[in-house]
Motif scaffolding. Structure first.
Motif, PDB file in Angstrom:
ATOM      1  N   MET A 173       0.842  -1.203   0.000  1.00 54.31           N
ATOM      2  CA  MET A 173       0.000   0.000   0.000  1.00 54.31           C
ATOM      3  C   MET A 173       0.878   1.256   0.000  1.00 54.31           C
ATOM      4  SD  MET A 173      -2.792  -1.168   2.854  1.00 54.31           S
ATOM      5  CE  MET A 173      -3.611  -2.757   2.745  1.00 54.31           C
ATOM      6  N   VAL A 174       1.886   1.231   0.866  1.00 54.98           N
ATOM      7  CA  VAL A 174       2.795   2.385   0.945  1.00 54.98           C
ATOM      8  C   VAL A 174       3.494   2.581  -0.413  1.00 54.98           C
ATOM      9  CG1 VAL A 174       4.899   3.296   2.028  1.00 54.98           C
ATOM     10  CG2 VAL A 174       3.161   2.131   3.420  1.00 54.98           C
ATOM     11  N   ALA A 175       3.967   1.478  -0.998  1.00 59.70           N
ATOM     12  CA  ALA A 175       4.679   1.572  -2.281  1.00 59.70           C
ATOM     13  C   ALA A 175       3.764   2.118  -3.374  1.00 59.70           C
ATOM     14  CB  ALA A 175       5.228   0.202  -2.674  1.00 59.70           C
ATOM     15  N   THR A 176       2.477   1.750  -3.337  1.00 57.15           N
ATOM     16  CA  THR A 176       1.532   2.252  -4.337  1.00 57.15           C
ATOM     17  C   THR A 176       1.398   3.768  -4.212  1.00 57.15           C
ATOM     18  OG1 THR A 176       0.331   0.163  -4.213  1.00 57.15           O
ATOM     19  CG2 THR A 176      -0.835   2.005  -5.230  1.00 57.15           C
ATOM     20  N   VAL A 177       1.231   4.231  -2.971  1.00 51.44           N
ATOM     21  CA  VAL A 177       1.103   5.678  -2.749  1.00 51.44           C
ATOM     22  C   VAL A 177       2.387   6.391  -3.192  1.00 51.44           C
ATOM     23  CG1 VAL A 177       0.803   7.474  -0.999  1.00 51.44           C
ATOM     24  CG2 VAL A 177      -0.583   5.387  -0.902  1.00 51.44           C
ATOM     25  N   VAL A 178       3.527   5.808  -2.842  1.00 55.76           N
ATOM     26  CA  VAL A 178       4.804   6.402  -3.263  1.00 55.76           C
ATOM     27  C   VAL A 178       4.857   6.476  -4.796  1.00 55.76           C
ATOM     28  CG1 VAL A 178       7.322   6.051  -3.327  1.00 55.76           C
ATOM     29  CG2 VAL A 178       6.061   5.695  -1.194  1.00 55.76           C
ATOM     30  N   GLY A 179       4.352   5.432  -5.449  1.00 60.73           N
ATOM     31  CA  GLY A 179       4.327   5.409  -6.916  1.00 60.73           C
ATOM     32  C   GLY A 179       3.557   6.589  -7.486  1.00 60.73           C
ATOM     33  N   PHE A 180       2.369   6.841  -6.925  1.00 58.24           N
ATOM     34  CA  PHE A 180       1.575   7.989  -7.384  1.00 58.24           C
ATOM     35  C   PHE A 180       2.351   9.293  -7.188  1.00 58.24           C
ATOM     36  CE2 PHE A 180      -2.223   5.205  -6.944  1.00 58.24           C
ATOM     37  CZ  PHE A 180      -2.782   5.449  -8.180  1.00 58.24           C
ATOM     38  N   VAL A 181       2.977   9.408  -6.027  1.00 58.73           N
ATOM     39  CA  VAL A 181       3.707  10.650  -5.706  1.00 58.73           C
ATOM     40  C   VAL A 181       4.869  10.833  -6.690  1.00 58.73           C
ATOM     41  CG1 VAL A 181       5.140  11.804  -3.974  1.00 58.73           C
ATOM     42  CG2 VAL A 181       3.043  10.612  -3.273  1.00 58.73           C
ATOM     43  N   VAL A 182       5.627   9.761  -6.909  1.00 58.23           N
ATOM     44  CA  VAL A 182       6.810   9.862  -7.773  1.00 58.23           C
ATOM     45  C   VAL A 182       6.413  10.206  -9.205  1.00 58.23           C
ATOM     46  CG1 VAL A 182       8.698   8.522  -8.825  1.00 58.23           C
ATOM     47  CG2 VAL A 182       8.256   8.353  -6.365  1.00 58.23           C
ATOM     48  N   ILE A 183       5.403   9.507  -9.741  1.00 58.53           N
ATOM     49  CA  ILE A 183       5.008   9.748 -11.141  1.00 58.53           C
ATOM     50  C   ILE A 183       4.436  11.161 -11.287  1.00 58.53           C
ATOM     51  CG2 ILE A 183       3.483   8.999 -13.023  1.00 58.53           C
ATOM     52  CD1 ILE A 183       3.797   6.122 -11.927  1.00 58.53           C
ATOM     53  N   THR A 184       3.653  11.596 -10.285  1.00 53.60           N
ATOM     54  CA  THR A 184       3.109  12.958 -10.332  1.00 53.60           C
ATOM     55  C   THR A 184       4.243  13.981 -10.281  1.00 53.60           C
ATOM     56  OG1 THR A 184       1.186  12.134  -9.130  1.00 53.60           O
ATOM     57  CG2 THR A 184       1.427  14.532  -9.264  1.00 53.60           C
ATOM     58  N   ALA A 185       5.201  13.744  -9.387  1.00 52.12           N
ATOM     59  CA  ALA A 185       6.326  14.678  -9.254  1.00 52.12           C
ATOM     60  C   ALA A 185       7.106  14.768 -10.562  1.00 52.12           C
ATOM     61  CB  ALA A 185       7.236  14.238  -8.104  1.00 52.12           C
ATOM     62  N   ILE A 186       7.404  13.628 -11.167  1.00 48.26           N
ATOM     63  CA  ILE A 186       8.145  13.631 -12.437  1.00 48.26           C
ATOM     64  C   ILE A 186       7.383  14.443 -13.478  1.00 48.26           C
ATOM     65  CG2 ILE A 186       8.828  12.171 -14.406  1.00 48.26           C
ATOM     66  CD1 ILE A 186       9.528   9.963 -12.377  1.00 48.26           C
ATOM     67  N   SER A 187       6.075  14.190 -13.563  1.00 47.87           N
ATOM     68  CA  SER A 187       5.271  14.872 -14.579  1.00 47.87           C
ATOM     69  C   SER A 187       5.237  16.370 -14.331  1.00 47.87           C
ATOM     70  CB  SER A 187       3.846  14.324 -14.578  1.00 47.87           C
ATOM     71  OG  SER A 187       3.873  12.932 -14.750  1.00 47.87           O
ATOM     72  N   LEU A 188       5.022  16.761 -13.075  1.00 46.21           N
ATOM     73  CA  LEU A 188       4.931  18.194 -12.763  1.00 46.21           C
ATOM     74  C   LEU A 188       6.262  18.900 -13.041  1.00 46.21           C
ATOM     75  CD1 LEU A 188       2.737  18.203  -9.511  1.00 46.21           C
ATOM     76  CD2 LEU A 188       2.040  18.722 -11.861  1.00 46.21           C
ATOM     77  N   ILE A 189       7.351  18.211 -12.744  1.00 44.20           N
ATOM     78  CA  ILE A 189       8.658  18.828 -13.004  1.00 44.20           C
ATOM     79  C   ILE A 189       8.869  19.016 -14.511  1.00 44.20           C
ATOM     80  CG2 ILE A 189      11.168  18.483 -12.828  1.00 44.20           C
ATOM     81  CD1 ILE A 189      10.537  17.095 -10.074  1.00 44.20           C
ATOM     82  N   THR A 190       8.427  18.029 -15.314  1.00 42.26           N
ATOM     83  CA  THR A 190       8.596  18.208 -16.772  1.00 42.26           C
ATOM     84  C   THR A 190       7.717  19.366 -17.271  1.00 42.26           C
ATOM     85  OG1 THR A 190       6.866  16.651 -17.486  1.00 42.26           O
ATOM     86  CG2 THR A 190       9.062  15.731 -17.121  1.00 42.26           C
ATOM     87  N   ILE A 191       6.533  19.534 -16.668  1.00 42.46           N
ATOM     88  CA  ILE A 191       5.667  20.661 -17.065  1.00 42.46           C
ATOM     89  C   ILE A 191       6.356  21.984 -16.710  1.00 42.46           C
ATOM     90  CG2 ILE A 191       3.461  21.843 -16.627  1.00 42.46           C
ATOM     91  CD1 ILE A 191       2.247  19.054 -16.041  1.00 42.46           C
ATOM     92  N   TYR A 192       6.890  22.041 -15.497  1.00 41.86           N
ATOM     93  CA  TYR A 192       7.557  23.254 -15.015  1.00 41.86           C
ATOM     94  C   TYR A 192       8.750  23.607 -15.908  1.00 41.86           C
ATOM     95  CZ  TYR A 192      10.291  26.284 -11.936  1.00 41.86           C
ATOM     96  OH  TYR A 192      11.019  27.318 -11.424  1.00 41.86           O
ATOM     97  N   ASN A 193       9.546  22.588 -16.237  1.00 42.76           N
ATOM     98  CA  ASN A 193      10.726  22.818 -17.075  1.00 42.76           C
ATOM     99  C   ASN A 193      10.340  23.360 -18.438  1.00 42.76           C
ATOM    100  OD1 ASN A 193      12.444  22.008 -15.122  1.00 42.76           O
ATOM    101  ND2 ASN A 193      12.786  19.947 -15.950  1.00 42.76           N
ATOM    102  N   LYS A 194       9.254  22.795 -18.988  1.00 44.10           N
ATOM    103  CA  LYS A 194       8.822  23.212 -20.316  1.00 44.10           C
ATOM    104  C   LYS A 194       8.368  24.674 -20.281  1.00 44.10           C
ATOM    105  CE  LYS A 194       6.526  20.225 -23.436  1.00 44.10           C
ATOM    106  NZ  LYS A 194       5.268  19.539 -23.689  1.00 44.10           N
ATOM    107  N   LYS A 195       7.633  25.012 -19.225  1.00 46.85           N
ATOM    108  CA  LYS A 195       7.129  26.401 -19.130  1.00 46.85           C
ATOM    109  C   LYS A 195       8.287  27.387 -19.011  1.00 46.85           C
ATOM    110  CE  LYS A 195       2.413  25.977 -17.647  1.00 46.85           C
ATOM    111  NZ  LYS A 195       1.703  25.454 -16.504  1.00 46.85           N
ATOM    112  N   ARG A 196       9.342  26.959 -18.319  1.00 47.15           N
ATOM    113  CA  ARG A 196      10.485  27.855 -18.134  1.00 47.15           C
ATOM    114  C   ARG A 196      11.215  28.103 -19.457  1.00 47.15           C
ATOM    115  NH1 ARG A 196      14.617  26.486 -13.437  1.00 47.15           N
ATOM    116  NH2 ARG A 196      15.220  25.093 -15.109  1.00 47.15           N
TER     117      ARG A 196
END
Lengths: 355, 69
Positions: free
Chosen positions: A330-353
């Motif tokens: 369960m913990v690993a699943t939640v971590v998975g959501f967090v990690v994938i969301t973080a990666i995606s948000l960082i790529t969005i941020y980088n693109k906007k910059r």
């Protein structure tokens, strides 16, 4: 209404795939596991001693067949195109968590359809999770999340994964003593090697030809109401359902299902994680496998990510069992959501910059 | 308008094309370098009632989309 040629091919491919899948089960594979891309990579990881869960160790020839089927047919049809270099490490990490999600549910999207066709209603819960995950991932892509472009690669880079699996097949056939084989549990249940290999070749060639994609079917339907890609999954389900009914393998309900648990929240969330990660990767585990065969080394990286995920899942007790999900899972699943969301948000941020 | 979808993994070529179409573009070109993306964009174009002209290029295909009347 005129039915497009594309749709007919997908329908036919789906029917053949459904028949092959249930036949593999009849010939020895675990229940509703004619194909399970995630489980099969997990078994292969076990056979290679990457984890030591004794009940899930076997070199699944279906996987080798899928990769070869795609490799050979793409060469014949001049569609073998070595490509790669789109954030390989990020793809490895996302694939790792896709595998965790799949092992919390106990199946990839392909097996989810097969479980559903076998009457396993837990897979219906998972289907809603899968769709939810796809929608979530698509929203991120819509906001500009991207793992970046892939570029042309050499032929040797594009075919390396097929050579690796050829080596694995040779070891399975000629020096099996190097491998571990389950003597009980799902890993011990399998169709004869040659049948599994042929089954994989058939399904792999078909999937390469018709771009069979479960996430893509859902996406097209939601994005622009086109049911072409979804046709493949629908006919796969229908063919497997009919086969299961004929052969008496249909068992409707939540409990008493084989290699499954009834923990609905974690069936839902596990498969949601698979959908979420798969959309960012550009395809679920079978699509990554087919892409790898076609020379896409990003797909090949995904395979290694999934195998690493499976090894961790079983070495650290993250995978579910018929008793349900584990707290660590369960913990690993939640971590998975967090990690994938973080990666995606960082790529969005980088693109906007950059703009 | 041109959408350079070369090297982007599925389904980004569709999403990027859709963004341009949603802004009201009546004609646009989409550059793709793999067959699945080409087919996906063409299917999307058809569903949106656009005509598609396929041009072969050294990297793959340039798809010219034009809204049909």
């Amino acid at each position: 209404m005129k039915i497009s040629k594309e749709k007919k091919l997908l329908a036919l491919g789906g029917i053949i795939t459904g028949i092959v899948s249930v036949s593999l089960t009849i010939l020895g594979n675990p229940t509703n596991m004619g194909f399970c891309i995630a489980c099969f990579y997990r078994d292969i990881a076990g056979a290679l001693s990457l984890h030591s869960a004794a009940i899930v160790q076997y070199v699944r020839p279906e996987i080798i067949g899928l990769i070869f089927g795609s490799f050979i047919i793409s060469i014949v049809k001049k569609e073998f195109k070595p490509r790669g270099g789109s954030s390989p490490i990020l793809r490895f990490i996302i694939s790792f968590f896709v595998m965790i999600g799949a092992l919390v549910f106990l199946g990839c999207p392909f097996r989810m359809i097969l479980r559903l066709a076998g009457g396993d209603l837990n897979a219906l819960v998972a289907l809603f999770g899968f769709i939810g995950g796809i929608v979530g991932g698509a929203l991120l892509l819509n906001k500009g999340a991207s793992l970046g472009r892939s570029y042309k690669q050499s032929n040797i880079e594009g075919s390396a994964i097929s050579v690796i699996f050829l080596a694995l097949l040779s070891i399975l056939l000629f020096i099996p003593s190097l491998l571990k084989f389950s003597t009980s549990g799902p890993g011990s249940l399998h169709a004869p090697i040659i049948i599994s290999l042929i089954g994989g070749l058939v399904v792999g060639s078909l999937a390469q030809r018709n771009r069979f994609c479960m996430a893509g079917g859902v996406r097209d339907q939601f994005l622009f109401r086109d049911s072409t890609l979804l046709t493949g999954s629908v006919f796969l389900f229908a063919a497997a359902l009919v086969m299961n009914l004929i052969t008496g393998n249909f068992n409707l309900g939540f409990s008493g299902q084989s290699v499954a648990h009834t923990d609905w929240l974690w069936n839902f969330l596990g498969m949601a994680l698979v959908g979420y990660g798969s959309v960012i990767l550009g395809g679920c585990p079978i699509r990554q496998t087919i892409l790898a065969g076609e020379g896409n080394s990003d797909g090949a990286i995904s395979i290694f990510g999934m195998m690493a995920g499976a090894a961790f899942a079983h070495s650290f007790g993250l995978a579910s069992s018929s008793n349900g999900a584990t707290v660590k899972g369960m913990v690993a699943t939640v971590v998975g959501f967090v990690v994938i969301t973080a990666i995606s948000l960082i790529t969005i941020y980088n693109k906007k910059r950059e703009i | 308008m041109e959408v350079d979808a070369r090297g982007l993994s599925c389904p980004q070529p569709i999403i990027e094309t859709k963004k341009v179409v949603d802004k009201g573009a009546k004609s646009l070109s989409v550059l793709v370098d793999n067959i699945a993306s080409k087919e996906n964009v063409m299917r999307f174009a058809k569903a949106m009632k656009f005509d598609v002209v396929v041009n072969d290029t050294d990297y793959g295909w340039k798809l010219d989309l034009k809204e049909n009347d």
